[in-house]
Design a protein around this motif. Structure first.
Motif, PDB file in Angstrom:
ATOM      1  N   GLU A  32       0.814  -1.225   0.000  1.00  0.00           N
ATOM      2  CA  GLU A  32       0.000   0.000   0.000  1.00  0.00           C
ATOM      3  C   GLU A  32       0.845   1.271   0.000  1.00  0.00           C
ATOM      4  O   GLU A  32       0.304   2.367  -0.192  1.00  0.00           O
ATOM      5  CB  GLU A  32      -0.903  -0.012   1.225  1.00  0.00           C
ATOM      6  N   ASN A  33       2.151   1.144   0.209  1.00  0.00           N
ATOM      7  CA  ASN A  33       2.999   2.335   0.316  1.00  0.00           C
ATOM      8  C   ASN A  33       4.183   2.308  -0.640  1.00  0.00           C
ATOM      9  O   ASN A  33       5.234   2.892  -0.354  1.00  0.00           O
ATOM     10  CB  ASN A  33       3.499   2.475   1.757  1.00  0.00           C
ATOM     11  N   LEU A  34       4.012   1.666  -1.765  1.00  0.00           N
ATOM     12  CA  LEU A  34       5.096   1.601  -2.739  1.00  0.00           C
ATOM     13  C   LEU A  34       5.487   2.975  -3.271  1.00  0.00           C
ATOM     14  O   LEU A  34       6.619   3.167  -3.740  1.00  0.00           O
ATOM     15  CB  LEU A  34       4.696   0.679  -3.897  1.00  0.00           C
ATOM     16  N   LYS A  35       4.575   3.953  -3.182  1.00  0.00           N
ATOM     17  CA  LYS A  35       4.863   5.287  -3.716  1.00  0.00           C
ATOM     18  C   LYS A  35       4.829   6.365  -2.639  1.00  0.00           C
ATOM     19  O   LYS A  35       4.716   7.543  -2.949  1.00  0.00           O
ATOM     20  CB  LYS A  35       3.845   5.633  -4.818  1.00  0.00           C
ATOM     21  N   THR A  36       4.978   5.957  -1.378  1.00  0.00           N
ATOM     22  CA  THR A  36       4.934   6.944  -0.295  1.00  0.00           C
ATOM     23  C   THR A  36       6.231   6.910   0.499  1.00  0.00           C
ATOM     24  O   THR A  36       7.019   5.957   0.402  1.00  0.00           O
ATOM     25  CB  THR A  36       3.762   6.665   0.662  1.00  0.00           C
ATOM     26  N   PRO A  37       6.477   7.923   1.346  1.00  0.00           N
ATOM     27  CA  PRO A  37       7.673   7.937   2.196  1.00  0.00           C
ATOM     28  C   PRO A  37       7.734   6.772   3.182  1.00  0.00           C
ATOM     29  O   PRO A  37       8.797   6.501   3.746  1.00  0.00           O
ATOM     30  CB  PRO A  37       7.559   9.279   2.927  1.00  0.00           C
ATOM     31  N   GLU A  38       6.606   6.108   3.423  1.00  0.00           N
ATOM     32  CA  GLU A  38       6.607   4.961   4.332  1.00  0.00           C
ATOM     33  C   GLU A  38       7.556   3.863   3.858  1.00  0.00           C
ATOM     34  O   GLU A  38       8.109   3.119   4.663  1.00  0.00           O
ATOM     35  CB  GLU A  38       5.194   4.392   4.472  1.00  0.00           C
ATOM     36  N   LEU A  39       7.735   3.764   2.548  1.00  0.00           N
ATOM     37  CA  LEU A  39       8.629   2.734   2.017  1.00  0.00           C
ATOM     38  C   LEU A  39      10.062   2.991   2.464  1.00  0.00           C
ATOM     39  O   LEU A  39      10.783   2.064   2.843  1.00  0.00           O
ATOM     40  CB  LEU A  39       8.531   2.696   0.493  1.00  0.00           C
ATOM     41  N   ARG A  40      10.476   4.264   2.427  1.00  0.00           N
ATOM     42  CA  ARG A  40      11.813   4.615   2.904  1.00  0.00           C
ATOM     43  C   ARG A  40      11.973   4.234   4.383  1.00  0.00           C
ATOM     44  O   ARG A  40      13.005   3.682   4.784  1.00  0.00           O
ATOM     45  CB  ARG A  40      12.076   6.114   2.722  1.00  0.00           C
ATOM     46  N   ALA A  41      10.958   4.518   5.174  1.00  0.00           N
ATOM     47  CA  ALA A  41      11.021   4.204   6.596  1.00  0.00           C
ATOM     48  C   ALA A  41      11.199   2.704   6.829  1.00  0.00           C
ATOM     49  O   ALA A  41      11.938   2.281   7.724  1.00  0.00           O
ATOM     50  CB  ALA A  41       9.766   4.707   7.299  1.00  0.00           C
ATOM     51  N   GLU A  42      10.527   1.910   6.012  1.00  0.00           N
ATOM     52  CA  GLU A  42      10.657   0.458   6.147  1.00  0.00           C
ATOM     53  C   GLU A  42      12.086   0.017   5.821  1.00  0.00           C
ATOM     54  O   GLU A  42      12.656  -0.832   6.515  1.00  0.00           O
ATOM     55  CB  GLU A  42       9.662  -0.248   5.235  1.00  0.00           C
TER      56      GLU A  42
END
Length: 292
Positions: free
Chosen positions: A268-278
């Motif tokens: 669900e977050n492939l295009k959001t900053p959440e991916l960087r956090a992961e």
């Protein structure tokens, strides 16, 4: 030397490796093996893991100081039940199973009393994705962790069984292992996360790739090292993991559900900053791991 006669019931990878490690580190007593597959026992003897092959496991156990249970978990549960009435307080049973709670519950009331055989539950955190005595290695346990999950009733062991338990722990240290003591429930939860979950993940990925690409010879070179490492555990035998799944079901199911939720979060977050956090959090975990 208190331990002079060791029986290994189950001469596959771990059982045979334990026999080889004992010899490698100077054990001078007898090591006799039994396996439901005669050819496996013969291989264990050929590679030097055992000196003799027994044809009857119960007779072998009755004549031994230490009995090492090295089969699948459900088989070990059966052996604990069968051996309790025929062994005495001068003997010790130990195991190498990946699940400890079920084994400790099976042993409760039948082992570790003053007039009962001792039971020292153990788990070497070592192995390979391939099984069998042909792949055994006396150095397999070097630098590995070997966990013991002594139940509370172990304090009531007979002096003979306690001496055997202490000596067996000493041999494990000689293998080059780091010995840890842990509550059996804590062990099963921890192993669900650090051992059982990676296996299930690799199995699922390998099965999915087989379904998507079948046995496409072009896939492996393209995937390279990353694919080989991620799918290595996919070659593990079902016979062993079936028993683990059936005896540590709740803990494994909990870890799988958590992983499913995490994968959904990534999707669900492939295009959001959440991916960087992961990725940053994953990097911190990986960097904290000891270097080998």
């Amino acid at each position: 030397m208190t331990i002079e006669r060791i029986a290994i019931l189950g001469t596959g990878l771990i059982g045979a490796s334990a026999g080889m490690a004992l010899r490698l580190h100077g054990f001078q007593g007898s090591i006799t093996g039994w396996d439901p597959r005669p050819e496996e026992a013969a291989t264990a003897q050929r590679v030097g893991a055992i000196g003799e092959i027994a044809t009857d496991a119960v007779t072998l156990a009755k004549s031994s100081d230490v009995v090492v249970l090295a089969g699948p978990v459900l088989t070990m549960l059966d052996w604990l039940e069968r051996l309790a009435p025929v062994l005495g307080p001068h003997q010790l049973v130990t195991d190498v199973g990946s699940v400890k709670g079920a084994l400790c519950r099976q042993a409760a009331g039948h082992y570790n009393g003053p007039a009962q055989p001792g039971f020292l539950p153990g788990h070497p955190m070592a192995g390979k994705e391939v099984g069998g005595a042909a792949n055994a290695d006396g150095h397999l346990f070097q630098d590995a962790v070997w966990i013991f999950t002594d139940p509370a009733e172990a304090a009531e062991r007979s002096p003979q069984a306690q001496a055997l338990a202490l000596e067996w722990r000493g041999w494990i240290a000689k293998f080059g292992c780091r010995v840890l003591d842990m509550d059996p429930t804590r062990h099963d939860v921890l192993c669900a996360w650090i051992s059982h979950l990676p296996q299930m993940l690799s199995t699922a990925l390998s099965s999915l790739l087989e379904e998507q690409f079948e046995t496409n010879a072009d896939l492996l070179p393209i995937g390279g090292r990353a694919l080989r490492e991620m799918t290595r555990l996919g070659a593990s035998p079902f016979s062993m993991w079936r028993d683990i799944a059936q005896t540590n079901t709740d803990a494994i199911a909990h870890s799988l559900l958590a992983l499913e939720q995490r994968l959904a979060h990534l999707r669900e977050n492939l295009k959001t900053p959440e991916l960087r956090a992961e990725f940053e959090q994953a990097n911190r975990f990986r960097l904290a791991q000891p270097k080998k």
